[in-house]
Design an enzyme around this catalytic site. Structure first.
Site, PDB file in Angstrom:
ATOM      1  CG  ASP A  74      -2.204   0.850   0.879  1.00 35.23           C
ATOM      2  OD1 ASP A  74      -2.146   1.686  -0.052  1.00 35.23           O
ATOM      3  OD2 ASP A  74      -3.232   0.705   1.566  1.00 35.23           O
TER       4      ASP A  74
HETATM    5  C1  NOJ Z   1      -3.909   4.024   0.041  1.00 34.45           C
HETATM    6  C2  NOJ Z   1      -5.096   3.146   0.147  1.00 34.45           C
HETATM    7  O1  NOJ Z   1      -5.055   2.418   1.366  1.00 34.45           O
HETATM    8  C3  NOJ Z   1      -5.237   2.161  -1.002  1.00 34.45           C
HETATM    9  O2  NOJ Z   1      -6.451   1.475  -0.870  1.00 34.45           O
HETATM   10  C4  NOJ Z   1      -5.136   2.883  -2.302  1.00 34.45           C
HETATM   11  O3  NOJ Z   1      -5.361   2.001  -3.371  1.00 34.45           O
HETATM   12  C5  NOJ Z   1      -3.755   3.524  -2.375  1.00 34.45           C
HETATM   13  N1  NOJ Z   1      -3.633   4.501  -1.317  1.00 34.45           N
HETATM   14  C6  NOJ Z   1      -3.480   4.189  -3.714  1.00 34.45           C
HETATM   15  O4  NOJ Z   1      -4.186   5.361  -3.828  1.00 34.45           O
END
Ligand code: NOJ
Length: 743
Positions: free
Chosen positions: A277
């Site tokens: 993430d």
């Molecule tokens: C953080 C989020 O937790 C995730 O779900 C998302 O896809 C990513 N950022 C990318 O934006």
């Protein structure tokens, strides 16, 4: 007959061998390419950055192979130019993948995932995802970070909006539908978008519903509740996985070998890629799990994380870790192969560019119609006293109260970066368009936004209510109050909305309350006051036309809750499939019924709250219709089965009301006695059926031992012989039950 069978057989055989040949040739191409790559080029593929347009730095990085995938680039010309640089100006010409969070629509916005789950209609979820993929791919996006299949039971958590609710089975079905819609028939089609099953794993278990918080989940619960949607995603061929921000039993997901290698790859045989993430590799340092970024990079690659999203941990450390012998080159090659495999499958080596579409790919009439139907099916009728709804088209004057009736941005909900709010059709707008010529519509926003605490305009709202034949009061949450990091410890209606409901009640006019929210709210008082309640999780671009059709009966509500609505925040976690206790609630005494000075024994000794009792405000699976469905007692094809048998459970569902309508028929099962304490009931299957008024249908479900099995203390999934109870019902708290024996 025989001839056609042979033709079908030959066709299927040819298809399978064709796919096999394609896969073999992809593996050959991957191996060949990996042999030509330098260590730095390999590490470059594992580096994901956020787009910054055509900056000189970015161009240089792409040319020198220091970046493999990019997120957040949505301008088709920039995308094509970046791709051209990768393909024509980097040494090996490896294309980029452009990724973006397309969570519930790109331009045409569908209900937030929690709303889509409320439709209990996987077909419509799949179709919505197809439209999202078509729109997003038209600008070159070929990878999205959806579906989020984190089961969650905590409405305080802002990201509940992105989830499919509290139930593992419903989440699995909806997750698979979204994966199928995004990925289409084959990933290589230009309109296909690789999906990403996230967040692996147990992010929804975040303690106290606070984002990024810790989770503590015994392996049995992990396997029983949180992992099944991810296993279903692997079976549905989800192209990618994303790990989560949280630690699970002390090990952050980005460094979790047990999850990402042992379960995902070894046990489930997944061969797609795993992305971290955003910054989650680096965040293992503040977690206190890694001493520095080098340590974080090492732990993540060991754990099987192929792509580093925005930590720069891999780009700065992996080459050195390999050279020092701390990380083997085969580990790097494996990760690079996973990334290249997706690039080949998406057809990017052969067709890296996105042609400019001839026609506007956004907001096509069919897409908008689908968005409207999805919004309709995701709306839940919670109350309809004296059949206040549907409204008669002959009313003369209608009062529309509350700013959410006309907030183009808020109805879109969280996580829609590319949405254009000006294209939303609000309830007020739709009402004016459809009925403005014959009904006098009085609009009183009263509060400027959901958190507004001012009561200055209450009098005007009450006056409008008193002078009208119908009153529709819109309440809920603005879009920015749910989503990532938008957690609330108090989930009452924000601002002065509750007071407004009270004032409207005092006006004496029967009124309909329309709730538009990103999460379950505690609405007991307000629901008591309202005569009718239509409840929606933010429903997207076409919210307005959907609400108006529902208000006037051109559409009939058929949504069902994918999550329990609590009475009070202190009941959380409250969910339908809770374990049986030794003292199930009975003889409930409420706090005001206890005599002053009463001895302790007068309270009884069972499991409930003195102030909230033992029931939710509305249970999982609940949702009314303008018609009434009558369920017969379920019947069984046999009262006992063995482990290889299939049991048929069926019942008669009759539409005994005045409207043709859809109903979600739900099958629940309980294992009456187990080697471990079992839930009071569990959803096993469901069917959404359509019945004309007066029509009856026999609805049947097939149950096998697999449906009855659970993870036991030896960590084996097995059905145990004994007695089971089964319900076919309209929600998780109603219906008659019958029993059968598994021998
Ligand atoms: C953080 C989020 O937790 C995730 O779900 C998302 O896809 C990513 N950022 C990318 O934006």
């Amino acid at each position: 007959m025989k001839k056609s069978f042979i033709i079908i057989y030959l066709f299927v055989f040819a298809l399978i061998s064709c796919n096999k040949q394609r896969e073999d040739s992809i593996e050959l191409r991957i191996n060949k390419l990996i042999k030509q790559m330098t260590l730095d080029e390999k590490v470059g593929q594992m580096n994901q950055l956020s787009g910054v347009g055509l900056s000189e730095d970015m161009i240089e990085m792409i040319k020198s192979g220091q970046v493999g995938t990019l997120l957040n680039e949505v301008d088709i010309e920039t995308v094509n130019e970046l791709q051209r640089i990768a393909v024509e100006e980097s040494r090996l010409g490896i294309p980029l993948i452009i990724a973006r969070d397309v969570i519930h629509g790109f331009k045409t916005i569908f209900p937030i995932p929690l709303g889509q789950a409320s439709s209990w209609n996987p077909e419509i979820v799949k179709s919505a995802a197809r439209v999202s993929a078509q729109e997003a791919s038209s600008v070159g996006i070929r990878w999205t970070f959806a579906p989020m299949i984190d089961v969650t039971r905590d409405p305080r958590w802002g990201r509940i909006a992105e989830s499919f609710g509290e139930d593992s089975h419903l989440t699995s079905v909806m997750g698979v539908a979204m994966i199928e819609g995004l990925q289409g028939d084959t990933l290589s089609h230009p309109s296909s978008v690789a999906s990403c099953a996230k967040h692996f794993a147990a992010y929804g278990a975040t303690e106290s519903g606070k984002d990024y918080n810790t989770t503590w989940v015994p392996e049995i619960q992990l396997r029983e509740l949180y992992l099944p949607p991810f296993k279903a995603a692997v079976d549905a061929k989800a192209a990618t996985f994303m790990c989560s921000f949280n630690d699970i039993n002390g090990v952050p997901s980005s460094g979790n070998t047990f999850l990402n290698r042992m379960i995902l790859r070894n046990e489930w045989g997944y061969n797609g890629l795993v992305v971290s993430d955003w910054g989650s590799i680096e965040q293992m340092i503040p977690h206190g799990f890694c001493k520095d970024i080098n340590d974080a990079a090492k732990k993540s690659i060991f754990a099987g994380i192929d792509i580093d999203m925005m930590s720069n941990a891999y780009s700065l450390n992996l080459s050195e870790l390999v050279q020092s012998g701390a990380v083997s080159i085969s580990m790097i090659d494996e990760a690079v192969a996973n990334i290249l495999r997706l690039k080949f499958k998406l057809g990017l080596f052969d067709n890296p560019y996105t042609p400019k579409p001839d026609n506007n790919p956004f907001y096509k009439p069919r897409s908008l119609e689908l968005a409207k139907q999805t919004a309709i099916e995701s709306t839940i009728l919670l109350k309809n006293k004296n059949n206040l709804l549907p409204l008669s088209e002959n009313i003369k004057k209608i009062a529309v109260i509350g700013s959410l009736a006309d907030s183009k941005i808020d109805q879109l909900g969280t996580w829609c970066f590319d949405a254009e709010p000006e294209n939303s059709i609000t309830p007020l707008q739709a009402l004016k368009e459809q009925y403005g010529s014959k009904i006098d519509i009085v609009y009183e926003p009263t509060l400027l936004y959901s958190r507004d605490k001012s009561d200055l305009n209450f009098k005007k709202a009450v006056k409008a209510a008193k002078e009208s034949d119908a009153v529709i009061l819109f309440v809920g949450e603005e879009a920015v109050l749910s989503g990532e990091a938008r957690c609330r410890a108090d989930i009452n209606l924000p601002g002065a909305q509750s007071e407004l409901v009270n004032e409207i009640k005092k006006s004496g006019k029967p009124f309909t309350m329309v709730v538009m929210t990103g999460r379950p709210l505690t609405l007991e008082k307000e629901v008591d006051m309202a005569d009718a309640v239509l409840f929606q999780f933010h429903a997207g671009t076409m919210t307005g036309p959907a609400i108006v059709d529902l208000l006037f009966g051109k559409a009939i509500p058929s949504g069902k809750l994918p999550i329990t609505l609590p009475r009070m925040v202190g009941q959380i976690p409250i969910y339908y499939s809770h374990k049986k206790t030794g003292r199930p609630a009975s003889n409930i005494t409420f706090i005001d019924e206890i005599e002053v000075g009463a001895p302790q024994t007068s309270l009884g000794f069972t499991s409930y709250f003195l102030d909230a009792g033992d029931t939710p405000l509305f249970p999982f699976g609940y949702g009314l219709s303008y018609t009434t469905f009558n369920y017969s007692i379920p019947q069984l094809s046999s009262t006992s089965i063995n482990k290889t048998d299939t049991l048929t459970v069926f019942c008669r569902v009759r539409n005994i009301g005045e409207f043709d309508a859809s109903e979600v028929v739900q099958l629940y099962v309980r294992d009456d006695v187990g080697s471990l304490v079992r839930p009071v009931k569990e959803l096993k299957q469901f069917k959404k059926i359509f019945l004309k008024k007066g029509q009856t249908e026999i609805v049947d479900f097939q149950i096998t031992a697999e449906d009855l099995s659970f993870w036991n203390s030896d960590m084996v999934k097995r059905a145990e012989p004994g007695s089971f109870t089964v319900w076919i019902a309209s929600d998780s708290r109603s219906g008659s039950d019958v029993n059968f024996i598994l021998e």
